[in-house]
Design a protein around this motif. Structure first.
Motif, PDB file in Angstrom:
ATOM      1  N   ILE A   1       0.829  -1.198   0.000  1.00 40.87           N
ATOM      2  CA  ILE A   1       0.000   0.000   0.000  1.00 40.87           C
ATOM      3  C   ILE A   1       0.870   1.257   0.000  1.00 40.87           C
ATOM      4  O   ILE A   1       0.614   2.215  -0.751  1.00 40.87           O
ATOM      5  N   ALA A   2       1.922   1.279   0.812  1.00 42.12           N
ATOM      6  CA  ALA A   2       2.787   2.453   0.901  1.00 42.12           C
ATOM      7  C   ALA A   2       3.470   2.745  -0.426  1.00 42.12           C
ATOM      8  O   ALA A   2       3.525   3.905  -0.875  1.00 42.12           O
ATOM      9  N   THR A   3       3.997   1.717  -1.083  1.00 41.76           N
ATOM     10  CA  THR A   3       4.687   1.953  -2.349  1.00 41.76           C
ATOM     11  C   THR A   3       3.705   2.280  -3.467  1.00 41.76           C
ATOM     12  O   THR A   3       4.024   3.059  -4.367  1.00 41.76           O
ATOM     13  N   THR A   4       2.511   1.716  -3.406  1.00 38.63           N
ATOM     14  CA  THR A   4       1.488   2.085  -4.384  1.00 38.63           C
ATOM     15  C   THR A   4       1.181   3.577  -4.291  1.00 38.63           C
ATOM     16  O   THR A   4       1.153   4.293  -5.307  1.00 38.63           O
ATOM     17  N   LEU A   5       0.963   4.068  -3.085  1.00 43.12           N
ATOM     18  CA  LEU A   5       0.670   5.488  -2.903  1.00 43.12           C
ATOM     19  C   LEU A   5       1.847   6.359  -3.337  1.00 43.12           C
ATOM     20  O   LEU A   5       1.664   7.396  -3.992  1.00 43.12           O
ATOM     21  N   ALA A   6       3.058   5.956  -2.976  1.00 43.38           N
ATOM     22  CA  ALA A   6       4.238   6.744  -3.335  1.00 43.38           C
ATOM     23  C   ALA A   6       4.416   6.828  -4.846  1.00 43.38           C
ATOM     24  O   ALA A   6       4.735   7.898  -5.387  1.00 43.38           O
ATOM     25  N   LEU A   7       4.216   5.708  -5.538  1.00 40.78           N
ATOM     26  CA  LEU A   7       4.419   5.688  -6.983  1.00 40.78           C
ATOM     27  C   LEU A   7       3.293   6.387  -7.733  1.00 40.78           C
ATOM     28  O   LEU A   7       3.521   7.009  -8.772  1.00 40.78           O
ATOM     29  N   LEU A   8       2.074   6.285  -7.237  1.00 39.73           N
ATOM     30  CA  LEU A   8       0.977   7.018  -7.862  1.00 39.73           C
ATOM     31  C   LEU A   8       1.205   8.523  -7.734  1.00 39.73           C
ATOM     32  O   LEU A   8       1.010   9.281  -8.695  1.00 39.73           O
ATOM     33  N   ARG A   9       1.617   8.970  -6.563  1.00 45.02           N
ATOM     34  CA  ARG A   9       1.827  10.398  -6.341  1.00 45.02           C
ATOM     35  C   ARG A   9       3.078  10.904  -7.061  1.00 45.02           C
ATOM     36  O   ARG A   9       3.112  12.017  -7.574  1.00 45.02           O
TER      37      ARG A   9
ATOM     38  N   ASP B   1      -3.970 -12.109 -17.983  1.00 38.87           N
ATOM     39  CA  ASP B   1      -3.813 -11.072 -18.989  1.00 38.87           C
ATOM     40  C   ASP B   1      -4.935 -10.040 -18.922  1.00 38.87           C
ATOM     41  O   ASP B   1      -4.712  -8.845 -19.190  1.00 38.87           O
ATOM     42  N   ASP B   2      -6.136 -10.461 -18.548  1.00 40.25           N
ATOM     43  CA  ASP B   2      -7.227  -9.497 -18.365  1.00 40.25           C
ATOM     44  C   ASP B   2      -6.933  -8.572 -17.190  1.00 40.25           C
ATOM     45  O   ASP B   2      -7.203  -7.367 -17.254  1.00 40.25           O
ATOM     46  N   LEU B   3      -6.394  -9.126 -16.127  1.00 41.14           N
ATOM     47  CA  LEU B   3      -6.036  -8.319 -14.963  1.00 41.14           C
ATOM     48  C   LEU B   3      -4.978  -7.280 -15.344  1.00 41.14           C
ATOM     49  O   LEU B   3      -5.090  -6.098 -14.977  1.00 41.14           O
ATOM     50  N   LEU B   4      -3.964  -7.696 -16.089  1.00 39.95           N
ATOM     51  CA  LEU B   4      -2.889  -6.779 -16.456  1.00 39.95           C
ATOM     52  C   LEU B   4      -3.397  -5.644 -17.325  1.00 39.95           C
ATOM     53  O   LEU B   4      -2.969  -4.491 -17.181  1.00 39.95           O
ATOM     54  N   ALA B   5      -4.312  -5.948 -18.211  1.00 39.97           N
ATOM     55  CA  ALA B   5      -4.826  -4.924 -19.119  1.00 39.97           C
ATOM     56  C   ALA B   5      -5.683  -3.893 -18.393  1.00 39.97           C
ATOM     57  O   ALA B   5      -5.789  -2.739 -18.839  1.00 39.97           O
ATOM     58  N   GLU B   6      -6.275  -4.264 -17.275  1.00 38.87           N
ATOM     59  CA  GLU B   6      -7.239  -3.405 -16.596  1.00 38.87           C
ATOM     60  C   GLU B   6      -6.670  -2.639 -15.412  1.00 38.87           C
ATOM     61  O   GLU B   6      -7.127  -1.532 -15.104  1.00 38.87           O
ATOM     62  N   CYS B   7      -5.674  -3.190 -14.728  1.00 39.22           N
ATOM     63  CA  CYS B   7      -5.303  -2.673 -13.405  1.00 39.22           C
ATOM     64  C   CYS B   7      -4.276  -1.551 -13.467  1.00 39.22           C
ATOM     65  O   CYS B   7      -3.333  -1.582 -14.266  1.00 39.22           O
ATOM     66  N   ASP B   8      -4.447  -0.579 -12.571  1.00 38.32           N
ATOM     67  CA  ASP B   8      -3.534   0.555 -12.466  1.00 38.32           C
ATOM     68  C   ASP B   8      -2.290   0.207 -11.656  1.00 38.32           C
ATOM     69  O   ASP B   8      -1.251   0.858 -11.808  1.00 38.32           O
ATOM     70  N   ALA B   9      -2.397  -0.755 -10.789  1.00 41.94           N
ATOM     71  CA  ALA B   9      -1.265  -1.250 -10.009  1.00 41.94           C
ATOM     72  C   ALA B   9      -1.402  -2.759  -9.889  1.00 41.94           C
ATOM     73  O   ALA B   9      -2.510  -3.276  -9.735  1.00 41.94           O
ATOM     74  N   VAL B  10      -0.279  -3.465  -9.983  1.00 42.65           N
ATOM     75  CA  VAL B  10      -0.271  -4.925  -9.921  1.00 42.65           C
ATOM     76  C   VAL B  10       0.747  -5.345  -8.859  1.00 42.65           C
ATOM     77  O   VAL B  10       1.901  -4.920  -8.887  1.00 42.65           O
ATOM     78  N   SER B  11       0.302  -6.166  -7.912  1.00 40.85           N
ATOM     79  CA  SER B  11       1.166  -6.637  -6.831  1.00 40.85           C
ATOM     80  C   SER B  11       1.278  -8.151  -6.886  1.00 40.85           C
ATOM     81  O   SER B  11       0.277  -8.856  -7.005  1.00 40.85           O
ATOM     82  N   LEU B  12       2.509  -8.655  -6.794  1.00 40.04           N
ATOM     83  CA  LEU B  12       2.775 -10.085  -6.947  1.00 40.04           C
ATOM     84  C   LEU B  12       2.904 -10.767  -5.585  1.00 40.04           C
ATOM     85  O   LEU B  12       3.655 -10.304  -4.715  1.00 40.04           O
ATOM     86  N   HIS B  13       2.182 -11.886  -5.438  1.00 45.69           N
ATOM     87  CA  HIS B  13       2.193 -12.647  -4.179  1.00 45.69           C
ATOM     88  C   HIS B  13       2.159 -14.140  -4.476  1.00 45.69           C
ATOM     89  O   HIS B  13       1.334 -14.878  -3.925  1.00 45.69           O
ATOM     90  N   VAL B  14       3.060 -14.601  -5.334  1.00 52.69           N
ATOM     91  CA  VAL B  14       3.120 -16.012  -5.709  1.00 52.69           C
ATOM     92  C   VAL B  14       4.503 -16.568  -5.378  1.00 52.69           C
ATOM     93  O   VAL B  14       5.486 -15.822  -5.345  1.00 52.69           O
TER      94      VAL B  14
ATOM     95  N   ILE C   1       1.609   0.420 -12.471  1.00 52.26           N
ATOM     96  CA  ILE C   1       2.668   0.227 -11.481  1.00 52.26           C
ATOM     97  C   ILE C   1       2.800  -1.261 -11.202  1.00 52.26           C
ATOM     98  O   ILE C   1       1.798  -1.977 -11.118  1.00 52.26           O
ATOM     99  N   LEU C   2       4.031  -1.735 -11.027  1.00 53.45           N
ATOM    100  CA  LEU C   2       4.285  -3.129 -10.665  1.00 53.45           C
ATOM    101  C   LEU C   2       5.008  -3.175  -9.326  1.00 53.45           C
ATOM    102  O   LEU C   2       5.988  -2.459  -9.121  1.00 53.45           O
ATOM    103  N   ILE C   3       4.525  -4.030  -8.427  1.00 52.14           N
ATOM    104  CA  ILE C   3       5.153  -4.199  -7.115  1.00 52.14           C
ATOM    105  C   ILE C   3       5.446  -5.682  -6.916  1.00 52.14           C
ATOM    106  O   ILE C   3       4.548  -6.524  -7.017  1.00 52.14           O
ATOM    107  N   ASN C   4       6.701  -5.992  -6.632  1.00 53.19           N
ATOM    108  CA  ASN C   4       7.075  -7.396  -6.408  1.00 53.19           C
ATOM    109  C   ASN C   4       7.699  -7.572  -5.040  1.00 53.19           C
ATOM    110  O   ASN C   4       8.822  -7.141  -4.781  1.00 53.19           O
ATOM    111  N   THR C   5       6.949  -8.210  -4.149  1.00 44.87           N
ATOM    112  CA  THR C   5       7.456  -8.600  -2.827  1.00 44.87           C
ATOM    113  C   THR C   5       7.525 -10.115  -2.713  1.00 44.87           C
ATOM    114  O   THR C   5       7.688 -10.637  -1.609  1.00 44.87           O
TER     115      THR C   5
END
Length: 308
Positions: free
Chosen positions: A106-114, A192-205, A228-232
């Motif tokens: 959440i913190a990095t999503t907000l930072a990167l959007l701003r 692929d539908d998720l990637l085309a639609e989402c403003d931020a994507v976070s990986l949890h796999v 935005i892409l976030i990989n933790t």
């Protein structure tokens, strides 16, 4: 019974184990492989983080080993089939660091959007980039896509909903009728539908043969322009050179990467000079509170395993 701890662990958890067992706590053992194997010769349990390789050679050197505690949740440094064959129980800290990871997302999503916070040095130096930094974005109404909808993904969705974000998720282990979708109100989507639609994507796999290189150049190109892409999760999931190229070309608005194919990150990594990029040293799940929870949970479960 002897417990060997090869990476750093909270002092209180070490003390709890030491009150009931013989403990060799040496957080530098991870970097001294021969000494680690020698220490494991009489070990009944081993506690590790993500750098200690629990492989066939270590198991062969540890004939008494009954349990491996993992101070975290990723298990790609542990050969699970070999442990199962030997009857060695693997004990991860499932759920204990979920809050820390979710808050990082959440913190990095907000930072990167701003898009403003990485320019502090310019302002301190006397520059005044007010116009350039006045086009940041708000989270409200934007869509967060979560790839991997387990415990951490679900908690991330709950926090994002508090910002009035819309949530979609992809998880091949969950079918469209799984109760979790109705319980959380999150929309299941094909990747692929998720990637085309989402403003931020976070990986949890987890890192598996199926997820290794999952986010290559072709898949990054399917992301929504300006996303935005976030990989933790794990470093091998994202092609780092392809990500750096996407950032330099402006295809993505930004990225936050906490995990890498090689750790520490090499100085000549293609990510080193990529724009709009937050790099952190595999600490998304590490806060004071999370470390205490992780260590306490693993210590308790390792103790229980040895007394079973």
């Amino acid at each position: 019974m002897l417990i060997v701890i090869s990476e750093f662990m909270d002092d209180a958890a070490v003390a709890m184990l030491a009150a009931r067992h013989t403990v060799r706590y040496d957080p530098d053992l991870v970097d001294r492989r021969d000494a680690l194997l020698q220490a494991c010769e009489a070990a009944d349990a081993l506690i590790v983080r993500n750098r200690t390789r629990v492989d066939a050679a270590l198991l062969a050197a540890a004939p008494r080993l009954r349990a491996v505690g993992r101070l975290g949740v990723g298990l790609d440094n542990i050969e699970l089939p070999a442990c199962a064959e030997r009857g060695v129980r693997v004990i991860p800290a499932t759920g204990a660091n979920a809050r820390a990871v979710a808050e990082y997302v959440i913190a990095t999503t907000l930072a990167l959007l701003r898009g403003a916070y990485i320019h502090s040095a310019q302002v301190a130096a006397g520059a005044w980039p007010r116009t350039a930094l006045s086009s940041g974005l708000e989270a409200q109404g934007r869509t967060l896509g979560i790839v991997g909808f387990g415990g951490i993904g679900q908690l991330t969705a709950r926090l994002a909903r508090g910002l009035d974000m819309k949530i979609a998720a992809h998880d091949p282990m969950l079918d469209a009728g799984a109760p979790v979708w109705a319980e959380t109100g999150v929309r299941p989507l094909a990747l692929d539908d998720l990637l085309a639609e989402c403003d931020a994507v976070s990986l949890h796999v987890p890192l598996t043969p199926q997820t290794a290189g999952l986010f290559d150049a072709a898949r990054l190109a399917r992301m929504k322009p300006g996303a935005i892409l976030i990989n933790t999760a794990r470093g091998g999931i994202v092609d780092e050179a392809a990500l750096a190229a996407a950032l330099r070309h402006g295809a993505l608005r930004g990225a936050a990467i906490d995990v890498f194919g090689q750790e520490p990150l090499p100085a000549d990594s293609p990510l080193a000079n990529a724009p709009n990029l937050i790099l952190t040293p595999h600490i998304a799940g590490l806060t004071q509170e999370a470390n205490e929870r992780v260590c306490s949970l693993v210590a308790q479960r390792v103790d229980e395993a040895l007394h079973a």
